[in-house]
Design a protein around this motif. Structure first.
Motif, PDB file in Angstrom:
ATOM      1  N   ASN A   1     -61.292 -76.901  -1.229  1.00 42.02           N
ATOM      2  CA  ASN A   1     -61.093 -76.967   0.222  1.00 42.02           C
ATOM      3  C   ASN A   1     -59.642 -77.073   0.668  1.00 42.02           C
ATOM      4  N   GLN A   2     -58.810 -77.708  -0.135  1.00 37.42           N
ATOM      5  CA  GLN A   2     -57.430 -77.990   0.308  1.00 37.42           C
ATOM      6  C   GLN A   2     -56.430 -77.442  -0.694  1.00 37.42           C
ATOM      7  N   LEU A   3     -55.165 -77.461  -0.267  1.00 36.62           N
ATOM      8  CA  LEU A   3     -54.102 -77.063  -1.186  1.00 36.62           C
ATOM      9  C   LEU A   3     -53.938 -78.118  -2.288  1.00 36.62           C
ATOM     10  N   SER A   4     -54.263 -79.366  -1.973  1.00 33.76           N
ATOM     11  CA  SER A   4     -54.197 -80.440  -2.984  1.00 33.76           C
ATOM     12  C   SER A   4     -55.610 -80.713  -3.453  1.00 33.76           C
ATOM     13  N   CYS A   5     -55.943 -80.203  -4.630  1.00 35.21           N
ATOM     14  CA  CYS A   5     -57.264 -80.441  -5.216  1.00 35.21           C
ATOM     15  C   CYS A   5     -57.029 -81.010  -6.619  1.00 35.21           C
TER      16      CYS A   5
ATOM     17  N   CYS B   1     -45.921 -69.199   9.271  1.00 33.65           N
ATOM     18  CA  CYS B   1     -45.352 -70.411   8.652  1.00 33.65           C
ATOM     19  C   CYS B   1     -46.239 -71.626   8.890  1.00 33.65           C
ATOM     20  N   HIS B   2     -45.952 -72.694   8.184  1.00 34.82           N
ATOM     21  CA  HIS B   2     -46.655 -73.950   8.425  1.00 34.82           C
ATOM     22  C   HIS B   2     -46.230 -74.504   9.785  1.00 34.82           C
ATOM     23  N   TYR B   3     -47.164 -75.124  10.490  1.00 33.56           N
ATOM     24  CA  TYR B   3     -46.869 -75.559  11.870  1.00 33.56           C
ATOM     25  C   TYR B   3     -45.760 -76.599  11.945  1.00 33.56           C
TER      26      TYR B   3
ATOM     27  N   THR C   1     -47.597 -69.040   1.992  1.00 30.06           N
ATOM     28  CA  THR C   1     -48.046 -69.508   3.314  1.00 30.06           C
ATOM     29  C   THR C   1     -49.378 -70.253   3.153  1.00 30.06           C
ATOM     30  N   THR C   2     -49.631 -71.123   4.125  1.00 39.78           N
ATOM     31  CA  THR C   2     -50.743 -72.062   3.983  1.00 39.78           C
ATOM     32  C   THR C   2     -52.096 -71.356   3.896  1.00 39.78           C
ATOM     33  N   VAL C   3     -52.288 -70.351   4.716  1.00 36.44           N
ATOM     34  CA  VAL C   3     -53.619 -69.738   4.759  1.00 36.44           C
ATOM     35  C   VAL C   3     -53.734 -68.590   3.756  1.00 36.44           C
TER      36      VAL C   3
ATOM     37  N   HIS D   1     -47.474 -82.401  -5.193  1.00 36.42           N
ATOM     38  CA  HIS D   1     -48.879 -82.804  -5.017  1.00 36.42           C
ATOM     39  C   HIS D   1     -49.785 -81.609  -4.691  1.00 36.42           C
ATOM     40  N   LYS D   2     -49.217 -80.438  -4.668  1.00 38.25           N
ATOM     41  CA  LYS D   2     -50.060 -79.259  -4.440  1.00 38.25           C
ATOM     42  C   LYS D   2     -50.331 -78.582  -5.796  1.00 38.25           C
ATOM     43  N   LEU D   3     -49.660 -77.469  -6.082  1.00 40.04           N
ATOM     44  CA  LEU D   3     -49.998 -76.710  -7.297  1.00 40.04           C
ATOM     45  C   LEU D   3     -49.821 -77.510  -8.583  1.00 40.04           C
TER      46      LEU D   3
ATOM     47  N   PHE E   1     -63.185 -67.383   5.097  1.00 40.58           N
ATOM     48  CA  PHE E   1     -63.041 -68.426   4.082  1.00 40.58           C
ATOM     49  C   PHE E   1     -61.715 -68.266   3.351  1.00 40.58           C
ATOM     50  N   ARG E   2     -61.102 -69.425   3.065  1.00 33.56           N
ATOM     51  CA  ARG E   2     -59.901 -69.460   2.221  1.00 33.56           C
ATOM     52  C   ARG E   2     -60.221 -70.367   1.041  1.00 33.56           C
ATOM     53  N   ASN E   3     -60.360 -69.757  -0.128  1.00 37.58           N
ATOM     54  CA  ASN E   3     -60.658 -70.559  -1.318  1.00 37.58           C
ATOM     55  C   ASN E   3     -59.370 -70.870  -2.078  1.00 37.58           C
TER      56      ASN E   3
HETATM   57  N1  ABU Z   1     -49.746 -79.150   4.327  1.00 40.14           N
HETATM   58  C1  ABU Z   1     -50.688 -78.109   4.216  1.00 40.14           C
HETATM   59  C2  ABU Z   1     -52.006 -78.627   3.697  1.00 40.14           C
HETATM   60  C3  ABU Z   1     -53.120 -77.831   4.232  1.00 40.14           C
HETATM   61  C4  ABU Z   1     -54.325 -77.713   3.327  1.00 40.14           C
HETATM   62  O1  ABU Z   1     -54.497 -78.437   2.349  1.00 40.14           O
HETATM   63  O2  ABU Z   1     -55.133 -76.854   3.574  1.00 40.14           O
END
Ligand code: ABU
Length: 497
Positions: A94-98, A194-196, A251-253, A309-311, A470-472
């Protein structure tokens, strides 16, 4: 026997309380281990969803006048985790941080136990030096031999630091004189993908969002450099002062990478600060296979945001901001509070990093990353990046093998796989605006079913070109091909009607 023990029976309130303290904490650890075990169990649910009003009834959140027993606190801990979404579950996309990296988590446990503040060397000597070493290593990976960096509370604040440093570089007296040091309208540029938080810099720093110029992107979500230059010229012609360009690496999406070399050339021609928001894509700097061409030229940036904390899977939160030029952070943000940053201390006060930042209290976000990096080595991170990308490529292949059920929206550059699910009733329809509208309407319904079933979480959103899709995200080390197959089968099970 410990059922009725209370806060006052354990350390430090009761000097004889070590046995009770130990027993209590061991029981807390058992609760945490149960959560970890069920997070790794593919047969366990990802979440146990309840609407907020029902959840309020299921929980006892009251703040009591009289303290409760330790036994009740253990029940509270268990209940809290019972209803927590398992973001480390192999079916959480669901998120960039999984993910739940257990070494990084052990680091976070230690960090909590050490409970120190990162503003001075005198109270965090080891952690400050770790921060120095880890950030230097990250700058080397960007391609810089010197520079300066800091860990910040999230990518948005990291981007804000870049903005502040860029403005300080162009107007060194801004700190003292405020807006009068500028004497004109500052303008910044970023892509429409870009990110907001980039736009938020313009709002919070006095430019106004009208002066955060959104540069159009191409059909793959990448900034169009010729449009950037046109917009810079247009603003210059209006007497404005362009000073900052943000290029996004991931980019985020969509997970798109703006073309850094072309954007860097434009920044050089117009003497503009180049910031690269690699909060999401930064991890790919660790992969020799995937960093090029995505981030070719990143070393030409003046500043880079990169969120481990993301990838990289470090535990939340762990966000970094890096500067090519050393000394800017301190000269931009230093307030020289005498009660904290005395200059006549026992040691070299350049290690008192607290005066480089706009916050005072600063959480220790480095230990968990340092420990994780020690465990994996740089090679381990490289393998992790390559694996995430391979799994995403696998998902794309599987989607393409099921054109009746899935519609891939675009070829991903990263681990963001964007698609529509096609229920039975639309499978024979031509792919027109009418069908796309139906597909967009389906996303929240299918997501709702996933959450009610508790078996899967995948995000959806609209963008400026299309309705919901959907964005997986595959950024968890727990995910395998089996989980990708499960995801596609489960969406079909829940959504085929
Ligand atoms: N800071 C971007 C996080 C958004 C996301 O996890 O979908």
């Amino acid at each position: 026997e410990h059922c009725n023990l209370k806060y006052s029976d354990i350390l430090p309130h009761n000097a004889e309380g070590y046995p009770a303290t130990r027993e209590f904490l061991m029981k807390v650890v058992d609760i945490l281990l149960d959560f970890i075990k069920s997070t790794s169990d593919r047969n366990a649910k990802v979440l146990d969803f309840h609407h907020p009003s029902d959840m309020m009834r299921l929980l006892d959140l009251e703040i009591p006048d009289t303290g409760l027993t330790l036994q009740q606190l253990l029940i509270d801990c268990s209940t809290t985790l019972k209803y927590q979404v398992k973001t480390g579950h192999p079916h959480f996309f669901n998120q960039l941080s999984c993910g739940l990296d257990l070494i990084s988590m052990a680091g976070e446990w230690l960090t909590a136990t050490a409970n120190t503040n990162m503003f001075t060397y005198e109270i965090a000597p080891v952690f400050i030096l770790m921060e120095h070493v880890v950030l230097q290593k990250m700058r080397e990976l960007i391609g810089w031999s010197g520079g300066d960096s800091i860990l910040a509370p999230g990518g948005s604040i990291s981007n804000l630091y870049a903005f502040l440093a860029a403005r300080h570089k162009m107007f060194p007296t801004y700190k003292e004189r405020g807006l009068s040091a500028i004497g004109g309208q500052l303008v910044m540029f970023t892509s429409d993908q870009c990110h907001y938080s980039v736009k938020s810099c313009a709002a919070v720093c006095g430019l106004g969002t009208d002066n955060c110029v959104m540069v159009p992107s191409d059909d793959r979500g990448r900034m169009i450099p010729s449009k950037l230059e046109e917009l810079i010229m247009e603003r210059k012609a209006r007497g404005h002062i362009p000073f900052f360009v943000n290029a996004t690496a991931g980019t985020t999406v969509i997970g798109a990478f703006d073309p850094i070399p072309e954007i860097a050339d434009i920044c050089q021609r117009h003497k503009l600060w180049l910031h690269i928001d690699a909060a999401w894509g930064g991890g790919l700097l660790l992969s020799r296979r995937y960093r090029h061409p995505r981030m070719t030229g990143i070393e030409r940036a003046d500043s880079v945001t990169w969120n481990p904390h993301k990838l990289m899977g470090a535990l939340l939160q762990c966000s970094t901001i890096h500067f090519k030029e050393d000394g800017l952070l301190i000269s931009c943000n230093q307030m020289s509070a005498e009660y904290l940053f005395m200059t006549d201390k026992l040691y070299d006060v350049k290690y008192d990093t607290g005066d480089k930042v706009i916050q005072c209290g600063r959480h220790n976000d480095v230990f968990k990353l340092w420990l994780q990096w020690r465990a994996k080595g740089t090679e381990g991170f490289e393998k992790h990046m390559d694996r995430l990308m391979e799994l995403s490529e696998y998902m794309v292949r599987r989607i393409k093998q099921m054109p009746d059920k899935y519609y891939l929206i675009l070829e991903p550059e990263m681990v963001n796989v964007c698609f529509w699910y096609l229920p039975t009733r639309v499978r024979n329809m031509p792919h027109t605006a009418e069908r796309i509208k139906i597909l967009g309407d389906i996303c929240p319904i299918l997501k709702g079913r996933m959450m009610q079933a508790g078996t899967l979480m995948v995000g959806y959103q609209p963008d400026d070109r299309r309705p919901n899709f959907f964005r997986n995200i595959i950024s968890s080390a727990a995910v395998t091909e089996v989980d990708v197959d499960f995801l596609l089968a489960e969406m079909d099970r829940l959504g085929h009607d």
